[in-house]
Scaffold this motif. Structure first.
Motif, mmCIF file in Angstrom:
data_model
loop_
_atom_site.group_PDB
_atom_site.id
_atom_site.type_symbol
_atom_site.label_atom_id
_atom_site.label_comp_id
_atom_site.label_asym_id
_atom_site.label_seq_id
_atom_site.Cartn_x
_atom_site.Cartn_y
_atom_site.Cartn_z
ATOM 1 N N GLU A 268 52.976 27.642 44.767
ATOM 2 C CA GLU A 268 51.555 27.442 45.042
ATOM 3 C C GLU A 268 50.915 28.790 45.361
ATOM 4 O O GLU A 268 51.404 29.535 46.213
ATOM 5 C CB GLU A 268 51.363 26.501 46.228
ATOM 6 N N VAL A 269 49.830 29.100 44.677
ATOM 7 C CA VAL A 269 49.092 30.336 44.913
ATOM 8 C C VAL A 269 47.684 29.957 45.350
ATOM 9 O O VAL A 269 46.975 29.248 44.631
ATOM 10 C CB VAL A 269 49.022 31.222 43.654
ATOM 11 N N ARG A 270 47.302 30.423 46.519
ATOM 12 C CA ARG A 270 45.955 30.109 47.000
ATOM 13 C C ARG A 270 45.339 31.325 47.678
ATOM 14 O O ARG A 270 46.050 32.215 48.162
ATOM 15 C CB ARG A 270 45.966 28.910 47.954
ATOM 16 N N ALA A 271 44.015 31.355 47.684
ATOM 17 C CA ALA A 271 43.285 32.428 48.339
ATOM 18 C C ALA A 271 42.778 31.945 49.685
ATOM 19 O O ALA A 271 42.109 30.912 49.764
ATOM 20 C CB ALA A 271 42.111 32.868 47.472
ATOM 21 N N VAL A 272 43.114 32.681 50.726
ATOM 22 C CA VAL A 272 42.635 32.375 52.079
ATOM 23 C C VAL A 272 42.210 33.696 52.719
ATOM 24 O O VAL A 272 43.042 34.599 52.881
ATOM 25 C CB VAL A 272 43.707 31.699 52.949
ATOM 26 N N ALA A 273 40.954 33.829 53.060
ATOM 27 C CA ALA A 273 40.475 35.070 53.675
ATOM 28 C C ALA A 273 41.203 35.317 54.985
ATOM 29 O O ALA A 273 41.529 34.382 55.730
ATOM 30 C CB ALA A 273 38.973 34.988 53.925
ATOM 31 N N SER A 274 41.454 36.580 55.273
ATOM 32 C CA SER A 274 42.103 36.908 56.551
ATOM 33 C C SER A 274 41.248 36.447 57.721
ATOM 34 O O SER A 274 41.772 36.095 58.784
ATOM 35 C CB SER A 274 42.347 38.422 56.641
ATOM 36 N N THR A 275 39.937 36.412 57.518
ATOM 37 C CA THR A 275 39.038 35.958 58.575
ATOM 38 C C THR A 275 39.198 34.469 58.854
ATOM 39 O O THR A 275 38.844 34.003 59.940
ATOM 40 C CB THR A 275 37.582 36.266 58.181
ATOM 41 N N GLY B 253 41.113 37.845 45.916
ATOM 42 C CA GLY B 253 42.035 36.722 45.881
ATOM 43 C C GLY B 253 41.423 35.504 45.222
ATOM 44 O O GLY B 253 42.082 34.792 44.446
ATOM 45 N N GLU B 254 40.154 35.227 45.506
ATOM 46 C CA GLU B 254 39.503 34.051 44.936
ATOM 47 C C GLU B 254 39.330 34.181 43.427
ATOM 48 O O GLU B 254 39.410 33.187 42.699
ATOM 49 C CB GLU B 254 38.150 33.838 45.608
ATOM 50 N N MET B 255 39.092 35.394 42.940
ATOM 51 C CA MET B 255 38.939 35.585 41.498
ATOM 52 C C MET B 255 40.264 35.406 40.764
ATOM 53 O O MET B 255 40.286 35.040 39.591
ATOM 54 C CB MET B 255 38.347 36.961 41.210
ATOM 55 N N GLY C 299 42.344 38.901 52.326
ATOM 56 C CA GLY C 299 41.557 40.099 52.574
ATOM 57 C C GLY C 299 40.288 39.645 53.266
ATOM 58 O O GLY C 299 40.071 38.444 53.468
ATOM 59 N N ALA C 300 39.437 40.576 53.625
ATOM 60 C CA ALA C 300 38.180 40.248 54.289
ATOM 61 C C ALA C 300 37.013 40.784 53.465
ATOM 62 O O ALA C 300 37.105 41.862 52.873
ATOM 63 C CB ALA C 300 38.141 40.831 55.695
ATOM 64 N N GLY C 301 35.916 40.046 53.414
ATOM 65 C CA GLY C 301 34.760 40.483 52.650
ATOM 66 C C GLY C 301 35.068 40.553 51.171
ATOM 67 O O GLY C 301 35.618 39.620 50.585
ATOM 68 N N SER C 302 34.746 41.674 50.546
ATOM 69 C CA SER C 302 35.010 41.831 49.114
ATOM 70 C C SER C 302 36.487 41.673 48.790
ATOM 71 O O SER C 302 36.852 41.155 47.734
ATOM 72 C CB SER C 302 34.526 43.213 48.640
ATOM 73 N N SER C 303 37.347 42.118 49.685
ATOM 74 C CA SER C 303 38.790 41.988 49.453
ATOM 75 C C SER C 303 39.215 40.531 49.392
ATOM 76 O O SER C 303 40.171 40.183 48.688
ATOM 77 C CB SER C 303 39.568 42.722 50.549
ATOM 78 N N LEU D 84 52.632 36.878 51.644
ATOM 79 C CA LEU D 84 51.273 37.269 51.946
ATOM 80 C C LEU D 84 50.912 38.489 51.104
ATOM 81 O O LEU D 84 51.530 39.548 51.230
ATOM 82 C CB LEU D 84 51.112 37.601 53.429
ATOM 83 N N VAL D 85 49.911 38.339 50.235
ATOM 84 C CA VAL D 85 49.428 39.441 49.404
ATOM 85 C C VAL D 85 48.126 39.933 50.019
ATOM 86 O O VAL D 85 47.115 39.225 50.002
ATOM 87 C CB VAL D 85 49.202 38.998 47.950
ATOM 88 N N SER D 86 48.142 41.127 50.593
ATOM 89 C CA SER D 86 46.983 41.673 51.284
ATOM 90 C C SER D 86 46.273 42.693 50.405
ATOM 91 O O SER D 86 46.900 43.617 49.884
ATOM 92 C CB SER D 86 47.399 42.352 52.595
ATOM 93 N N PHE D 87 44.959 42.527 50.272
ATOM 94 C CA PHE D 87 44.123 43.491 49.562
ATOM 95 C C PHE D 87 43.335 44.276 50.607
ATOM 96 O O PHE D 87 42.667 43.682 51.460
ATOM 97 C CB PHE D 87 43.155 42.790 48.614
ATOM 98 N N ALA D 88 43.404 45.600 50.535
ATOM 99 C CA ALA D 88 42.740 46.412 51.554
ATOM 100 C C ALA D 88 42.372 47.769 50.980
ATOM 101 O O ALA D 88 43.248 48.490 50.497
ATOM 102 C CB ALA D 88 43.644 46.589 52.765
#
Length: 391
Positions: free
Chosen positions: A86-93, A72-74, A64-68, A111-115
């Motif tokens: 393997e589960v990892r957080a990578v910002a769309s940016t 993922g990081e939380m 996701g981007a910004g707060s989104s 790909l799990v997208s938060f929007a």
């Protein structure tokens, strides 16, 4: 007249913060609605995921981007510890600028997208990037907007599961509040381990804790926001590290950058960032449940209070009477197990949202739209998507 977060509704309307106040206040109700919705959709979710998370060679990217992105990081570390995949957080940016660092053509990738809106250019472009760069990608879209392009553009695809959050989660205010916590709980429940009743029970338990917290926290946070604070520091480790970043972002957004807010870890803060403290600084240390992390947090709180440089050094999170560090806000009794730091982040986020909202009002801003000049927008604008040659 009906009271809302220690003010009358007509006052929030006059101050330009009614939407944001309502969206902070109705989070417990949304979380309960989420638990009910996920319970009804359990067969569809289980059919889509199958044993996918049990495969060591599989990759899950929370994006996701910004707060989104902070959602993922939380959630990432807790979910990664629960599964062979393997589960990892990578910002769309980051995915869009450096896909070669994260994607491998032959590796099965979900790909799990938060929007919130599902219309941001990065969200849509990241899906297309995965389709072009990975042989057999799969997609889980967790979003709040039934009319967003993220949902409409993937409807009916066998490789995609769309999860629409409950009605009311697509915040009308500028800042992501209820949308963020609802999507975070959805991710923890859908991708988490353990029996479904246990996972859904955690959401409902958190909703009860949040009801108590909102009633107890609104007044003291409103009073704190009146202080002459020009710098706010959030410190957290583990899941609280991303929580600290989201909390700092809320302050920056809702105060239109007039209050500088930063985030760091309790141990990392000593390595240079501590130099920013002055008599107009507020430090908020987010407490962990783990005993080792708590010792480090305790040491830093004691050190900062002894220094006497910052205006106030406060703690937020689970309390331990033996530590003699009472939390700034009264904490509802927490269950002994089941709710780890990742699951508790939505509760502590409520406090951060309340502080940012009330600080915005104290500065004479309009929280629902802190950028009336349009230089920062609710849905990001001005992004040009550039093609990537996957070679």
């Amino acid at each position: 007249m009906t009271s809302l977060l220690h003010r009358e509704r007509h006052d929030w309307q006059r101050l330009g913060g009614l939407h944001t106040a309502e969206e902070i206040e109705h989070q417990p109700a949304l979380w309960r609605a989420l638990a009910t919705a996920l319970e009804a959709q359990q067969p569809r979710i289980d059919a889509f995921l199958g044993d996918w998370l049990r495969q060591p060679g599989h990759l899950v990217i929370l994006t996701g981007a910004g707060s989104s992105a902070y959602i993922g990081e939380m959630a990432a570390d807790s979910l990664n510890a629960a599964w062979p995949a393997e589960v990892r957080a990578v910002a769309s940016t980051s995915l869009l600028t450096h896909p070669e660092l994260y994607l491998t053509r032959g590796q099965p990738t979900l790909l799990v997208s938060f929007a919130r809106s599902g219309n941001s250019p990065e969200s849509l472009a990241t899906v297309e990037l995965l389709r072009a760069s990975v042989d057999a990608p799969r997609f889980l879209n967790i979003t709040c907007n039934a009319e967003g392009e993220l949902l409409s553009g993937s409807a009916g695809r066998a490789d995609t599961l769309n999860l629409l959050m409950p009605e009311g989660s697509c915040d009308r205010g500028f800042a992501m509040t209820s949308s963020l916590t609802t999507m975070l709980l959805a991710a923890l429940a859908v991708l988490g381990a353990g029996a479904w009743p246990e996972r859904l029970g955690r959401i409902r338990s958190l909703a009860g804790l949040a009801d108590t917290a909102l009633a107890a926290w609104a007044a003291p946070v409103q009073a704190l926001a009146q202080a002459d604070v020009r710098r706010i520091v959030y410190l957290g480790s583990g899941a609280q590290e991303a929580l600290a970043r989201e909390a700092a972002l809320k302050v920056l957004e809702l105060t239109s950058g007039r209050v500088m807010a930063v985030a760091n870890t309790p141990l990392g803060f000593r390595h240079g960032p501590k130099s920013m403290l002055d008599e107009h600084s507020l430090v908020l240390v987010l407490r962990s449940r783990g005993s080792v992390a708590r010792r480090y947090e305790h040491d830093l709180v004691q050190e900062l209070r002894a220094d006497g440089i910052a205006a106030r050094v406060l703690t937020l999170g689970p309390e331990d009477e033996a530590e003699h560090l009472p939390a700034f806000l009264p904490v509802p009794p927490l269950p002994q197990d089941g709710l780890d730091d990742s699951w508790l982040t939505p509760l502590w986020l409520i406090a951060a949202q309340l502080l940012a909202l009330n600080k915005s009002v104290a500065l004479g801003l309009t929280p629902d739209n802190p950028f009336p000049d349009g230089r920062v927008n609710r849905v990001v604008q001005g992004v040009t998507i550039h093609n990537h040659d996957p070679r």
